[in-house]
Design a protein around this motif. Structure first.
Motif, PDB file in Angstrom:
ATOM      1  N   SER A   6       1.579   9.619   6.381  1.00  0.00           N
ATOM      2  CA  SER A   6       1.352   8.251   6.850  1.00  0.00           C
ATOM      3  C   SER A   6       1.093   8.302   8.344  1.00  0.00           C
ATOM      4  O   SER A   6       1.857   8.932   9.090  1.00  0.00           O
ATOM      5  CB  SER A   6       2.569   7.369   6.560  1.00  0.00           C
TER       6      SER A   6
ATOM      7  N   LYS B 243       1.057   5.660  10.332  1.00  0.00           N
ATOM      8  CA  LYS B 243       1.466   4.376  10.923  1.00  0.00           C
ATOM      9  C   LYS B 243       2.169   4.532  12.270  1.00  0.00           C
ATOM     10  O   LYS B 243       2.220   3.587  13.055  1.00  0.00           O
ATOM     11  CB  LYS B 243       2.356   3.598   9.965  1.00  0.00           C
TER      12      LYS B 243
ATOM     13  N   SER C  61       3.260   6.109  -2.528  1.00  0.00           N
ATOM     14  CA  SER C  61       4.455   6.861  -2.906  1.00  0.00           C
ATOM     15  C   SER C  61       4.499   7.069  -4.411  1.00  0.00           C
ATOM     16  O   SER C  61       4.845   8.157  -4.896  1.00  0.00           O
ATOM     17  CB  SER C  61       5.702   6.102  -2.436  1.00  0.00           C
TER      18      SER C  61
ATOM     19  N   LYS D 237       0.822  -1.213   0.000  1.00  0.00           N
ATOM     20  CA  LYS D 237       0.000   0.000   0.000  1.00  0.00           C
ATOM     21  C   LYS D 237       0.856   1.264   0.000  1.00  0.00           C
ATOM     22  O   LYS D 237       0.602   2.199  -0.763  1.00  0.00           O
ATOM     23  CB  LYS D 237      -0.937   0.002   1.219  1.00  0.00           C
ATOM     24  N   THR D 238       1.862   1.297   0.873  1.00  0.00           N
ATOM     25  CA  THR D 238       2.681   2.502   0.996  1.00  0.00           C
ATOM     26  C   THR D 238       3.468   2.774  -0.280  1.00  0.00           C
ATOM     27  O   THR D 238       3.594   3.931  -0.711  1.00  0.00           O
ATOM     28  CB  THR D 238       3.625   2.378   2.201  1.00  0.00           C
TER      29      THR D 238
ATOM     30  N   ASP E  83      -1.957   7.554   4.182  1.00  0.00           N
ATOM     31  CA  ASP E  83      -1.597   6.145   4.281  1.00  0.00           C
ATOM     32  C   ASP E  83      -1.807   5.651   5.715  1.00  0.00           C
ATOM     33  O   ASP E  83      -1.547   6.377   6.673  1.00  0.00           O
ATOM     34  CB  ASP E  83      -0.127   5.983   3.875  1.00  0.00           C
ATOM     35  N   GLU E  84      -2.276   4.397   5.836  1.00  0.00           N
ATOM     36  CA  GLU E  84      -2.472   3.768   7.151  1.00  0.00           C
ATOM     37  C   GLU E  84      -3.405   4.594   8.035  1.00  0.00           C
ATOM     38  O   GLU E  84      -3.130   4.828   9.213  1.00  0.00           O
ATOM     39  CB  GLU E  84      -1.119   3.579   7.857  1.00  0.00           C
ATOM     40  N   TYR E  85      -4.526   5.019   7.459  1.00  0.00           N
ATOM     41  CA  TYR E  85      -5.450   5.892   8.182  1.00  0.00           C
ATOM     42  C   TYR E  85      -5.983   5.261   9.457  1.00  0.00           C
ATOM     43  O   TYR E  85      -6.369   5.952  10.416  1.00  0.00           O
ATOM     44  CB  TYR E  85      -6.638   6.269   7.277  1.00  0.00           C
TER      45      TYR E  85
END
Length: 245
Positions: free
Chosen positions: A97, A99, A57, A52-53, A178-180
């Motif tokens: 992100s 995370k 990107s 996903k990341t 990202d990584e909500y």
């Protein structure tokens, strides 16, 4: 015997992979599918270690103003000249992100949240010298890089940043989150879920709903959260789960 291509173990930065000649499976067709299906806010839910990341990107480097277009040489998307001419390097991009938004209590998680938003806002430090922003605009920008940012300010931070970037560039903004769902998972484990839900509901509601400065947004995470929680009031979501083609 030819030199072996390096495997990008633990590398999730698209630019580094392309510059350093790592092995890369071309996923740039995602750009074409994303733009063809067009949703104002797009949520991709996938398990951990699903890339996903790296995909986020890749989206950043494609859309961001001033991008190095050679990063996409030889990849699928370069064959779609219409999309490249219309979208490549044309947008200011906010990419965060979540995370690392975690802690044993809400105050610790909040500090990490502020740090992430502040670090991203600092990428646009040139806004303080922008002739297109007023003194009040610049004062608002300074609140976004203040490590003492309070929850009420944090909740408006991404929307403020999109507004300032649109005024400077004269172009709507792409928002990538990202990584909500990591802050929610960590908050649930440590018993401050209700506070984190309220913060995220306000943050996402402000930047993703009725935001005139938003071009479109993409979010990723592992969990599909019920819209009655953090996505209350957001009816502009398109959700792509692992079962979607």
């Amino acid at each position: 015997m030819g030199r072996k291509i390096k495997l990008p173990v633990g590398v999730d930065d698209f630019k580094k992979i392309r510059h350093d000649k790592f092995y890369y499976i071309d996923k740039t067709k995602l750009l074409e599918q994303l733009l063809d299906s067009w949703g104002e806010v797009n949520l991709f839910t996938r398990p951990r270690r699903f890339g996903k990341t790296l995909n986020m990107s890749m989206l950043r480097y494609f859309f961001e103003i001033g991008t190095d277009e050679s990063l996409f040489d030889g990849l699928y998307i370069k064959n779609n000249k219409k999309i490249c001419e219309e979208y490549m390097g044309k947008f200011p991009v906010i990419f965060i992100s979540l995370k690392n938004v975690e802690g044993l209590d809400f105050e610790t998680a909040l500090y990490r949240f502020v740090e992430i938003i502040g670090r991203e806002a600092e990428r646009f430090y040139f806004l303080l010298d922008s002739e297109k922003l007023t003194k009040i605009d610049k004062m608002r920008y300074e609140t976004l890089i203040d490590m003492e940012m309070q929850p009420a300010v944090l909740a408006m931070s991404l929307k403020k940043l999109t507004t300032l970037l649109e005024k400077h560039y004269g172009q709507k903004v792409v928002v990538l989150i990202d990584e909500y769902d990591v802050p929610l998972a960590k908050a649930y484990e440590n018993n401050f879920y209700d506070k984190m839900v309220l913060l995220l509901r306000n943050l996402f509601g402000n930047v993703l709903k009725t935001n005139a400065s938003l071009a479109f947004a993409v979010l990723t995470g592992c969990l599909r959260i019920a819209k009655e929680s953090i996505f209350t009031g957001l009816n502009n979501f398109t959700v792509y789960s692992i079962t979607d083609n």
